[in-house]
Design an enzyme around this catalytic site. Sequence first.
Site, mmCIF file in Angstrom:
data_model
loop_
_atom_site.group_PDB
_atom_site.id
_atom_site.type_symbol
_atom_site.label_atom_id
_atom_site.label_comp_id
_atom_site.label_asym_id
_atom_site.label_seq_id
_atom_site.Cartn_x
_atom_site.Cartn_y
_atom_site.Cartn_z
ATOM 1 N N THR A 1 47.785 -11.660 4.912
ATOM 2 C CA THR A 1 46.331 -11.887 4.855
ATOM 3 C C THR A 1 45.692 -11.047 5.959
ATOM 4 O O THR A 1 46.406 -10.348 6.686
ATOM 5 C CB THR A 1 46.004 -13.369 5.092
ATOM 6 N N CYS A 2 44.377 -11.147 6.118
ATOM 7 C CA CYS A 2 43.751 -10.321 7.165
ATOM 8 C C CYS A 2 44.145 -10.785 8.565
ATOM 9 O O CYS A 2 44.042 -10.038 9.522
ATOM 10 C CB CYS A 2 42.241 -10.292 6.993
ATOM 11 N N GLN B 1 40.701 -21.115 2.792
ATOM 12 C CA GLN B 1 41.269 -20.070 1.928
ATOM 13 C C GLN B 1 42.780 -19.915 2.051
ATOM 14 O O GLN B 1 43.445 -19.499 1.117
ATOM 15 C CB GLN B 1 40.640 -18.696 2.226
ATOM 16 N N GLN C 1 45.985 -18.419 -0.346
ATOM 17 C CA GLN C 1 46.732 -17.199 -0.011
ATOM 18 C C GLN C 1 48.236 -17.462 0.030
ATOM 19 O O GLN C 1 49.025 -16.610 -0.391
ATOM 20 C CB GLN C 1 46.228 -16.647 1.335
ATOM 21 N N ALA D 1 16.228 -9.543 4.781
ATOM 22 C CA ALA D 1 17.207 -9.171 3.748
ATOM 23 C C ALA D 1 18.428 -8.504 4.376
ATOM 24 O O ALA D 1 19.083 -7.667 3.758
ATOM 25 C CB ALA D 1 16.544 -8.259 2.720
ATOM 26 N N SER E 1 45.144 -21.093 11.547
ATOM 27 C CA SER E 1 44.118 -20.101 11.195
ATOM 28 C C SER E 1 43.217 -19.788 12.381
ATOM 29 O O SER E 1 43.148 -20.563 13.334
ATOM 30 C CB SER E 1 43.261 -20.628 10.049
ATOM 31 N N GLU F 1 40.382 -23.635 8.068
ATOM 32 C CA GLU F 1 39.691 -22.832 7.029
ATOM 33 C C GLU F 1 40.420 -22.994 5.693
ATOM 34 O O GLU F 1 41.652 -23.093 5.653
ATOM 35 C CB GLU F 1 39.541 -21.364 7.472
#
Lengths: 275, 435
Positions: free
Chosen positions: B53-54, B119, B123, B193, B112, B117
Amino acid sequence: MHAPTLVAWLNYLLPFFYFICTYGYGRYFFRRDRTSEKWITPALYVTCAIHLLQVVMFGVVKSHFPLATVSEATGVLVLGTLCIYLGVECHLQVKTIGYFVLVPLFFLQLFASAFLKFPTEIPEILQNPLFILHAASAVFGCSALIVSAIASLLYLLLFYEVKRNRFGVLYNRLPALNILQNMNYRSALMGWLFLTIGLVVGIVWIKTAALKMSPFDLKSLISYAVWGIYALEIVGCKLWKWSGKRLAYLSLAGFAIVIFSLLGVNLLSSFHNFK
Amino acid sequence: MIHRQEVFLLGINHRMAAVDIREKLAYKPAEALAALPLLKRQPGIQEAAILSTCNRTEIYVVADTSRDLVKKSFFDFLSLSGKEVSDENLCYFFEEEEAAAHLFRVASGMDSMILGEPQILGQVKDAYHLAMQAQSLAGILDRLFNYAFVTGKKVRSQTALCEGAVTVAHAAVELAQKIFGDLATHKTLLIGAGEMSELVASHLQDKGVAALYIANRTFEKAEKLAQRFHGEALPFADILGKLAAVDIVIGATSATEFILTRQNMVKPLLSRPAQPLFLIDISVPRNFDPRINELDNIFVHDIDALKQIVESNLAARREEIPKAEALIAGELQQFVKWHNSLEVAPTIAALREKMEHICETELEKCQSSLNEKEFKKVSTIARSIVNKILHTPTLRLKEYTQQPDGNGVFKVDIVRELFGLGDNSPAHEEAVKKI
């Protein structure tokens, strides 16, 4: 076991059941205890069923609706509040306000159980179906107003916590302001409907029983004032889209008068002042 | 020397190494798929999986060789698959229980960068499916990953480790939910934006906000963002006019002066119903005058308030660590128990095989002197005796695997010697696979 003995046993067991539920809801609120989350609602249903059994059996054994004494009326008030809270919890699927409802209920039930007597003489008035309906409606109305007042109080606490950037336990654990507002409005509406029934039936009963009530009967005047405040809250919410804060203050004001009526007036005089 | 099959892990994560080092060891799914057979071909390695993962790259293997050889195989594999490790000390190397506990922690979000977290469990599942696809999983690693999924789910459902917003953008939306509950009936005006607006818009979309209006000084940018999030772009000058129609206003611009002040809010508020208006200012310098908070039914929160929420939620998550650790310990115990039971399986299988062989041999000897009915009866009795004799030793052997300090292993060895069971045969290996 004889029915009177069973009623007495149930009466003494009830505070214990309320204590267990209060403890569980407290653990769930403050410690986010997942185990408590699973058992507290079933435990509350069991407590409600036992309380209902106790009230019904008491009524059957003594052959009167259990509103003859303050402790009997308190017991019914606690049961009514519990039923309304369970309905709210089931409808909104929110358990975090349970602790705040159950703490006063536990103490009220403790009082009701400690002072429950078995009167030998039942006033004739308690055999009158119209009076029973009048008194029962008033008690159930108060039950709904208790839930409404608690929801209002929590609404205001959370409102000011958020407004002042304080993100503590109330912020983390209480439901959204909108949900509390909803809870307040629905319970107030229910309470107001019961009060309306109580008032109408009360007037009809006085007429049919040919009783003459003093025009300055404090209890009646206060009841009309409370009815007016909650009517204003309901109309304000539906027609004028009043904010949750205003509705909460109105609910609390109405409830404060109810408390004054229950404690102050009853201590000073009897329930009603007949000529 | 015969080694038992053990789980080994070599990894690098955000705690040990910076992103420039981690990225050199990262495996894309296709790369991992191609690399797994290569890893399985290393000496002694029987099963393999790669979690990349990252924040981490972790290689899990099951091997029946020495710790040093496995370590060497790991680094050989990294070189072969074109990954460069500048300093071996940046990697961690765990074996058996430590490796399993690490995977359980990873799957639970305990390891993590942002505690809890969500996600990471997905993974870990992806890594498992990739290894399945590469056919590099067999009994032990397969079971280990399944235990990890159970642990991850338990930690999520039985603790509050993953509850509460832990980013500013998410905290802003969570705060709005604390006021309005369900956002599906509430309209939001997003001023700005930029990148932060994008993040907030994404969270708002996830929560199903009723309508999203986006205003920006450069109208084209507002239009672009509105298109992406199915919103409506507004000219910057229309902000005040829209206040009567919205419930939530989020400011995320680089303006140096207040966009909304106490004075210019008074008029739009007159045309609003007496319902709460929620203003979230995530800009520095601030876009909304903090004195607006003095007005009735208006909530104004700035980035400091949101950071306070994030900190409070992180603290609440940290308080859940002991509960999560207890769940992990429970699952780890289960896995270790199961793994240890594999060790004794060949002995049980060999013992049973030997007894049954003796039984069959003796039955054959007396077969000629008995008629068919009698032989059937004697066979049943003999097999029943074997089963009954083996029952207690089988239970004891399984219990030995739970004994600490290698005492159990010693006892198992005595049983093997006592009954002349010898080394593991292919039949015994088959028995292990069945278990």
